[in-house]
Design an enzyme around this catalytic site. Structure first.
Site, PDB file in Angstrom:
ATOM      1  N   SER A  83      41.278 -74.125  22.951  1.00 16.21           N
ATOM      2  CA  SER A  83      41.747 -73.853  24.312  1.00 16.21           C
ATOM      3  C   SER A  83      40.577 -73.771  25.282  1.00 16.21           C
ATOM      4  O   SER A  83      39.453 -73.461  24.897  1.00 16.21           O
ATOM      5  CB  SER A  83      42.526 -72.538  24.360  1.00 16.21           C
TER       6      SER A  83
HETATM    7  N1  SAH Z   1      42.715 -70.554  18.649  1.00 13.95           N
HETATM    8  C1  SAH Z   1      42.399 -71.914  18.299  1.00 13.95           C
HETATM    9  C2  SAH Z   1      43.358 -72.839  18.996  1.00 13.95           C
HETATM   10  C3  SAH Z   1      43.804 -73.913  18.094  1.00 13.95           C
HETATM   11  S1  SAH Z   1      45.190 -74.856  18.673  1.00 13.95           S
HETATM   12  C4  SAH Z   1      40.948 -72.240  18.564  1.00 13.95           C
HETATM   13  O1  SAH Z   1      40.230 -71.412  19.149  1.00 13.95           O
HETATM   14  O2  SAH Z   1      40.486 -73.304  18.136  1.00 13.95           O
HETATM   15  C5  SAH Z   1      46.538 -74.028  17.889  1.00 13.95           C
HETATM   16  C6  SAH Z   1      46.567 -74.054  16.397  1.00 13.95           C
HETATM   17  O3  SAH Z   1      47.797 -73.477  15.973  1.00 13.95           O
HETATM   18  C7  SAH Z   1      46.516 -75.451  15.770  1.00 13.95           C
HETATM   19  O4  SAH Z   1      45.406 -75.540  14.926  1.00 13.95           O
HETATM   20  C8  SAH Z   1      47.831 -75.546  14.994  1.00 13.95           C
HETATM   21  O5  SAH Z   1      47.724 -76.248  13.768  1.00 13.95           O
HETATM   22  C9  SAH Z   1      48.152 -74.078  14.756  1.00 13.95           C
HETATM   23  N2  SAH Z   1      49.553 -73.771  14.468  1.00 13.95           N
HETATM   24  C10 SAH Z   1      50.679 -74.285  15.030  1.00 13.95           C
HETATM   25  N3  SAH Z   1      51.793 -73.728  14.490  1.00 13.95           N
HETATM   26  C11 SAH Z   1      51.348 -72.846  13.553  1.00 13.95           C
HETATM   27  C12 SAH Z   1      52.008 -71.966  12.636  1.00 13.95           C
HETATM   28  N4  SAH Z   1      53.348 -71.881  12.534  1.00 13.95           N
HETATM   29  N5  SAH Z   1      51.251 -71.195  11.817  1.00 13.95           N
HETATM   30  C13 SAH Z   1      49.895 -71.271  11.859  1.00 13.95           C
HETATM   31  N6  SAH Z   1      49.219 -72.076  12.700  1.00 13.95           N
HETATM   32  C14 SAH Z   1      49.933 -72.855  13.541  1.00 13.95           C
END
Ligand code: SAH
Length: 217
Positions: free
Chosen positions: A67
């Site tokens: 993000s």
């Molecule tokens: N906080 C992260 C943002 C990653 S984007 C950072 O700093 O890099 C959001 C992430 O949520 C993705 O990697 C995606 O695979 C994950 N995601 C989506 N649905 C999910 C779920 N049900 N359980 C765990 N992770 C999930």
């Protein structure tokens, strides 16, 4: 300094704090300090390191994104962490948000559904020597019942809340997540009240990658 950084990244990070975060209302000194300290450039691929402190989301592989710095700071500030909390994060991604949280609370439990990203976050967080973090590859829709209840839950993928999350919060605890679908989300904060009720507040419009059920190997 817990990290070995090039001076240029230290300056880039401070510029990010001064130009992207403070003018938009990030004013929790602990959040600002964590954002000024965590080396975001070490959480993205080397080829993107020079763009790590730009005012934008960046790709982290598997079609997912880290993000925008403002959004990381904004969501973190909405949790109003004091330092002693146990926090559940859904969506570890590259582990950057996890690293920011880990500086502000007692322990972070973070779940990622895509195995290769879970492994990447493990490497990144080990390199940054964050000891108070537990990672798991699994479906965050289920929460992490073994370690519940949590003081706060942060979801970094957009969708609709799983009932497990409020169940796994302590009374007084908060859930922050981007609610909505089709890339159109709004930051929502729900507080679990002592009498069992729920208080809800709505904040910024935002865009997140989708929250998906199940695990992807
Ligand atoms: N906080 C992260 C943002 C990653 S984007 C950072 O700093 O890099 C959001 C992430 O949520 C993705 O990697 C995606 O695979 C994950 N995601 C989506 N649905 C999910 C779920 N049900 N359980 C765990 N992770 C999930």
């Amino acid at each position: 300094m817990p990290y070995r950084n090039g001076q240029s990244f230290v300056r880039a990070r401070q510029r990010m704090v001064d130009m992207q975060l403070k003018p938009r209302g990030i004013d929790d000194p602990r959040v600002l300090a964590a954002m000024a300290e965590v080396p975001r450039h070490l959480f993205v691929d080397a080829a993107l390191a020079s763009r790590a402190y730009q005012d934008s989301a960046l790709p982290i592989g598997e079609g997912q994104t880290i993000s925008q710095p403002y959004m990381v700071a904004r969501m973190t500030q909405l949790l109003a962490l004091q330092g002693n909390e146990r926090v559940l994060e859904i969506g570890t991604g590259c582990g950057y948000q996890t690293a920011v949280l880990s500086r502000l609370c007692r322990r972070v439990y973070s779940i990622e559904r895509i195995r290769s990203l879970h492994e990447k976050a493990k490497r990144n967080l080990r390199r940054a020597r964050h000891a108070n973090v537990m990672l798991k590859c699994g479906d965050g829709m289920l929460g992490w019942p073994e370690y519940a209840p949590f003081d706060a839950i942060l979801v970094t993928a957009g969708g609709f809340a799983s009932p497990c999350w409020m169940e796994q919060l302590k009374p007084g605890g908060v859930l922050v997540f981007p609610e909505g679908e089709g890339g159109v989300h709004r930051l929502v904060r729900r507080r679990k009240l002592a009498d069992g009720g729920i208080d809800e507040e709505r904040f910024d419009a935002c865009t997140f990658v989708p929250l998906l059920a199940g695990v992807s190997h």
